[in-house]
Motif scaffolding. Structure first.
Motif, PDB file in Angstrom:
ATOM      1  N   GLY A  68       0.851  -1.185   0.000  1.00  0.00           N
ATOM      2  CA  GLY A  68       0.000   0.000   0.000  1.00  0.00           C
ATOM      3  C   GLY A  68       0.884   1.232   0.000  1.00  0.00           C
ATOM      4  N   THR A  69       0.711   2.074   0.997  1.00  0.00           N
ATOM      5  CA  THR A  69       1.522   3.282   1.130  1.00  0.00           C
ATOM      6  C   THR A  69       2.277   3.224   2.454  1.00  0.00           C
ATOM      7  OG1 THR A  69      -0.198   4.466  -0.081  1.00  0.00           O
ATOM      8  CG2 THR A  69       1.449   5.802   1.028  1.00  0.00           C
ATOM      9  N   PRO A  70       3.464   2.633   2.473  1.00  0.00           N
ATOM     10  CA  PRO A  70       4.208   2.580   3.726  1.00  0.00           C
ATOM     11  C   PRO A  70       4.630   3.984   4.155  1.00  0.00           C
ATOM     12  CG  PRO A  70       5.536   1.717   1.922  1.00  0.00           C
ATOM     13  CD  PRO A  70       4.184   2.004   1.369  1.00  0.00           C
ATOM     14  N   THR A  71       4.720   4.186   5.444  1.00  0.00           N
ATOM     15  CA  THR A  71       5.109   5.485   5.999  1.00  0.00           C
ATOM     16  C   THR A  71       6.574   5.448   6.437  1.00  0.00           C
ATOM     17  OG1 THR A  71       4.523   4.886   8.256  1.00  0.00           O
ATOM     18  CG2 THR A  71       2.753   5.807   6.863  1.00  0.00           C
ATOM     19  N   ALA A  72       7.109   6.627   6.716  1.00  0.00           N
ATOM     20  CA  ALA A  72       8.467   6.705   7.254  1.00  0.00           C
ATOM     21  C   ALA A  72       8.548   5.926   8.570  1.00  0.00           C
ATOM     22  CB  ALA A  72       8.871   8.162   7.453  1.00  0.00           C
ATOM     23  N   ALA A  73       7.500   6.009   9.397  1.00  0.00           N
ATOM     24  CA  ALA A  73       7.486   5.272  10.670  1.00  0.00           C
ATOM     25  C   ALA A  73       7.538   3.758  10.436  1.00  0.00           C
ATOM     26  CB  ALA A  73       6.249   5.642  11.484  1.00  0.00           C
ATOM     27  N   ASP A  74       6.847   3.273   9.378  1.00  0.00           N
ATOM     28  CA  ASP A  74       6.909   1.841   9.050  1.00  0.00           C
ATOM     29  C   ASP A  74       8.343   1.423   8.733  1.00  0.00           C
ATOM     30  OD1 ASP A  74       4.108   1.508   9.219  1.00  0.00           O
ATOM     31  OD2 ASP A  74       3.839   1.944   7.079  1.00  0.00           O
ATOM     32  N   ILE A  75       9.007   2.214   7.900  1.00  0.00           N
ATOM     33  CA  ILE A  75      10.366   1.886   7.437  1.00  0.00           C
ATOM     34  C   ILE A  75      11.373   2.017   8.579  1.00  0.00           C
ATOM     35  CG2 ILE A  75      12.187   2.508   5.797  1.00  0.00           C
ATOM     36  CD1 ILE A  75       9.621   1.385   4.440  1.00  0.00           C
ATOM     37  N   ASN A  76      11.221   3.036   9.410  1.00  0.00           N
ATOM     38  CA  ASN A  76      12.157   3.277  10.521  1.00  0.00           C
ATOM     39  C   ASN A  76      11.992   2.279  11.665  1.00  0.00           C
ATOM     40  OD1 ASN A  76      13.088   5.497   9.084  1.00  0.00           O
ATOM     41  ND2 ASN A  76      11.868   6.967  10.258  1.00  0.00           N
ATOM     42  N   ASN A  77      10.893   1.559  11.703  1.00  0.00           N
ATOM     43  CA  ASN A  77      10.600   0.609  12.771  1.00  0.00           C
ATOM     44  C   ASN A  77      11.672  -0.496  12.816  1.00  0.00           C
ATOM     45  OD1 ASN A  77       9.331  -1.882  13.986  1.00  0.00           O
ATOM     46  ND2 ASN A  77       7.636  -0.449  14.278  1.00  0.00           N
ATOM     47  N   VAL A  78      12.087  -0.882  14.021  1.00  0.00           N
ATOM     48  CA  VAL A  78      13.112  -1.930  14.163  1.00  0.00           C
ATOM     49  C   VAL A  78      12.636  -3.285  13.631  1.00  0.00           C
ATOM     50  CG1 VAL A  78      14.282  -0.808  16.103  1.00  0.00           C
ATOM     51  CG2 VAL A  78      12.473  -2.491  16.544  1.00  0.00           C
ATOM     52  N   ASN A  79      11.333  -3.468  13.479  1.00  0.00           N
ATOM     53  CA  ASN A  79      10.789  -4.733  12.968  1.00  0.00           C
ATOM     54  C   ASN A  79      10.464  -4.670  11.480  1.00  0.00           C
ATOM     55  OD1 ASN A  79      10.849  -6.211  15.427  1.00  0.00           O
ATOM     56  ND2 ASN A  79       9.175  -4.924  16.140  1.00  0.00           N
ATOM     57  N   PHE A  80      11.132  -3.762  10.736  1.00  0.00           N
ATOM     58  CA  PHE A  80      10.988  -3.668   9.287  1.00  0.00           C
ATOM     59  C   PHE A  80      12.236  -4.267   8.640  1.00  0.00           C
ATOM     60  CE2 PHE A  80      11.604  -1.665   5.173  1.00  0.00           C
ATOM     61  CZ  PHE A  80      10.354  -1.821   4.605  1.00  0.00           C
ATOM     62  N   GLY A  81      12.029  -5.041   7.572  1.00  0.00           N
ATOM     63  CA  GLY A  81      13.156  -5.637   6.860  1.00  0.00           C
ATOM     64  C   GLY A  81      12.669  -6.503   5.728  1.00  0.00           C
ATOM     65  N   PHE A  82      13.405  -7.584   5.457  1.00  0.00           N
ATOM     66  CA  PHE A  82      12.975  -8.529   4.433  1.00  0.00           C
ATOM     67  C   PHE A  82      13.439  -9.936   4.763  1.00  0.00           C
ATOM     68  CE2 PHE A  82      17.122  -7.404   2.691  1.00  0.00           C
ATOM     69  CZ  PHE A  82      17.546  -8.475   1.926  1.00  0.00           C
ATOM     70  N   ALA A  83      12.801 -10.899   4.087  1.00  0.00           N
ATOM     71  CA  ALA A  83      13.088 -12.310   4.327  1.00  0.00           C
ATOM     72  C   ALA A  83      13.135 -13.048   2.999  1.00  0.00           C
ATOM     73  CB  ALA A  83      12.019 -12.925   5.226  1.00  0.00           C
TER      74      ALA A  83
END
Length: 172
Positions: free
Chosen positions: A129-144
């Motif tokens: 959707g539309t991720p926010t800066a807070a979503d990206i800055n969150n320590v639980n954001f990444g990839f698998a």
């Protein structure tokens, strides 16, 4: 448009989800730096088996509040002992600790030498959707990622290895 540049994770994990008995990742912290120290997987034992998810999160992003996220790129440097019997299966984003969004796997074969595989683009939002800066800055954001043992009767399963995970976030 600004971007963060390639950034490595602060946290790593084996998140399960594979289809074989021998599918867990060892030494996951080795994906924090590009140094030929690998997270490794003893490989699946049967054709078409899928590994557990190898995950990297907490990239330490500090995107300014109110920024628009334009795109997400990820890359990993992979290797395998026996070429031509392992391919990308699943490449997904982790948001708030949950693997979700579109699968950006290109089903690329892993080479028998260290090779970078890159996914996404400066405009790819991965079905978030539309991720926010807070979503990206969150320590639980990444990839698998997961890999698949491909059907090759002439090559036994090899030891699959990942040297580094990296993300680059594009924003305005």
């Amino acid at each position: 448009m600004a971007n963060t540049g390639w950034t490595t994770p602060g946290n790593t994990a084996d998140m399960g989800g594979g289809t074989a008995a021998r599918n867990d990742w060892q030494d996951t912290d080795n994906i924090k730096t590009a140094d030929t120290s690998y997270a490794s997987n003893a490989s699946t034992t049967e054709n078409d088996d899928i590994s557990n998810f190898l995950a990297g999160t907490n990239f330490g992003f500090a995107i300014p509040a109110g920024s628009t996220i334009d795109g997400i790129m990820v890359r990993m440097r992979v290797d395998v002992d026996d070429a031509d019997n392992v391919r990308d299966e699943t490449i997904k984003i982790i948001k708030n600790g949950t693997i979700l969004g579109d699968n950006y796997s290109a089903s690329a074969q892993w080479e028998g030498l260290p090779t970078y595989h890159t996914f996404g683009s400066s405009t790819a939002l991965w079905g978030l959707g539309t991720p926010t800066a807070a979503d990206i800055n969150n320590v639980n954001f990444g990839f698998a990622i997961q890999y698949e043992q491909t059907e090759r009767s002439d090559i036994p399963p090899g030891n699959s290895k990942v040297d580094v995970f990296e993300m680059d976030i594009y924003y305005t």
